[in-house]
Design an enzyme around this catalytic site. Structure first.
Site, PDB file in Angstrom:
ATOM      1  N   GLY A 177      23.980  69.876  60.259  1.00 51.25           N
ATOM      2  CA  GLY A 177      22.781  69.681  61.076  1.00 51.25           C
ATOM      3  C   GLY A 177      22.761  70.699  62.200  1.00 51.25           C
ATOM      4  N   SER A 202      22.693  72.476  65.912  1.00 56.02           N
ATOM      5  CA  SER A 202      23.520  72.310  67.105  1.00 56.02           C
ATOM      6  C   SER A 202      22.878  71.242  67.991  1.00 56.02           C
ATOM      7  CB  SER A 202      23.588  73.645  67.854  1.00 56.02           C
ATOM      8  OG  SER A 202      24.302  73.481  69.046  1.00 56.02           O
ATOM      9  N   GLY A 203      23.657  70.286  68.401  1.00 54.71           N
ATOM     10  CA  GLY A 203      23.127  69.207  69.240  1.00 54.71           C
ATOM     11  C   GLY A 203      22.553  68.041  68.465  1.00 54.71           C
ATOM     12  N   ALA A 204      22.609  68.107  67.141  1.00 59.58           N
ATOM     13  CA  ALA A 204      22.031  67.017  66.334  1.00 59.58           C
ATOM     14  C   ALA A 204      22.874  65.739  66.442  1.00 59.58           C
ATOM     15  CB  ALA A 204      21.896  67.447  64.876  1.00 59.58           C
ATOM     16  N   GLY A 205      24.192  65.908  66.658  1.00 59.29           N
ATOM     17  CA  GLY A 205      25.044  64.723  66.813  1.00 59.29           C
ATOM     18  C   GLY A 205      26.257  64.690  65.897  1.00 59.29           C
ATOM     19  N   LYS A 206      26.593  65.811  65.281  1.00 58.11           N
ATOM     20  CA  LYS A 206      27.702  65.846  64.318  1.00 58.11           C
ATOM     21  C   LYS A 206      29.027  65.462  64.979  1.00 58.11           C
ATOM     22  CE  LYS A 206      26.849  70.213  63.493  1.00 58.11           C
ATOM     23  NZ  LYS A 206      25.706  70.352  64.444  1.00 58.11           N
ATOM     24  N   THR A 207      29.339  66.126  66.071  1.00 52.94           N
ATOM     25  CA  THR A 207      30.617  65.882  66.742  1.00 52.94           C
ATOM     26  C   THR A 207      30.702  64.439  67.231  1.00 52.94           C
ATOM     27  OG1 THR A 207      30.622  68.173  67.451  1.00 52.94           O
ATOM     28  CG2 THR A 207      32.133  66.704  68.609  1.00 52.94           C
ATOM     29  N   SER A 244      26.692  74.510  59.184  1.00 53.75           N
ATOM     30  CA  SER A 244      26.575  74.878  57.760  1.00 53.75           C
ATOM     31  C   SER A 244      25.114  74.958  57.309  1.00 53.75           C
ATOM     32  CB  SER A 244      27.381  73.934  56.872  1.00 53.75           C
ATOM     33  OG  SER A 244      27.424  72.595  57.322  1.00 53.75           O
TER      34      SER A 244
END
Ligand code: ADP
Length: 180
Positions: free
Chosen positions: A14, A16-21, A88
């Site tokens: 997703g 950057s900032g979408a919430g993956k981490t 990705s």
């Protein structure tokens, strides 16, 4: 606690900032509390070591993803639950990794560009808008949305716990957990 009989790679993609981490951390904590062996491969961290020196051209991004996929495979085949957090952006390379890893769950962490830019967790959108970062995904570089992701987290409508629970439930549903 017994371990599942097979590891698995959970691939969060997703903007950057979408919430993956954030989702990875929540899922990691939940799984660790239940005694599972978990490893996190975070795109930002990996670029400091395993993928140091790689840039953001399409070729370098692909190489970055291949290396992450390679390590994820090694871990997963030793019964580790691997959580990958990486933008990705290219569909084809994500599919290539999926083909090479026997147990693979793709999670589309979906938040609109507007929402991600408003969050601007790391201040990168601001820098990119100011021309200080080139090839920024979503701005002057593409993001190809997944077509067949096993899980979609709509992080502008869901709480972190709701999004993470979707991932945990899918792991349970596909038989990678003994209990959820
Ligand atoms: P990424 O790793 O995709 O770059 P981060 O996880 O660093 O994104 O940041 C996502 C931001 O969005 C965090 O500030 C987080 O608290 C917020 N957020 C709001 N709702 C959600 C959600 N449902 N899932 C994940 N993050 C969320």
């Amino acid at each position: 606690m017994r371990q599942p009989e097979s590891g698995v790679t959970v691939w969060l993609t997703g903007l950057s900032g979408a919430g993956k981490t954030t989702i990875c951390q929540f899922v990691e904590n939940k799984l660790r509390m239940q005694g599972y062996r978990v490893e996190v491969l975070d795109g930002d961290a990996v670029r400091q070591n395993l993928c140091k020196g790689l840039g953001f051209s399409k070729e370098d991004r692909e190489e970055n993803i291949r290396r992450i996929g390679f390590v994820a495979h090694l871990l997963a085949r030793n019964n580790v639950i691997v959580l990958v957090s990486a933008i990705s952006p290219y569909r084809e390379i994500r599919e290539e990794v999926r083909q090479n890893i026997p147990h693979f769950i793709e999670v589309y962490v979906n938040a609109s560009l507007e929402v991600c830019e408003q969050r601007d967790v790391k201040g990168l959108y601001k820098k990119a808008r100011a021309g200080k970062i080139k090839h920024f995904t979503g701005l002057d570089d593409p993001y190809e949305i997944p077509l067949f992701a096993e899980v979609e987290c709509k992080t502008n409508q869901e709480s972190v716990a709701e999004s993470a629970t979707k991932v945990l439930e899918k792991l349970g549903e596909l038989g990678y957990l003994y209990s959820c």
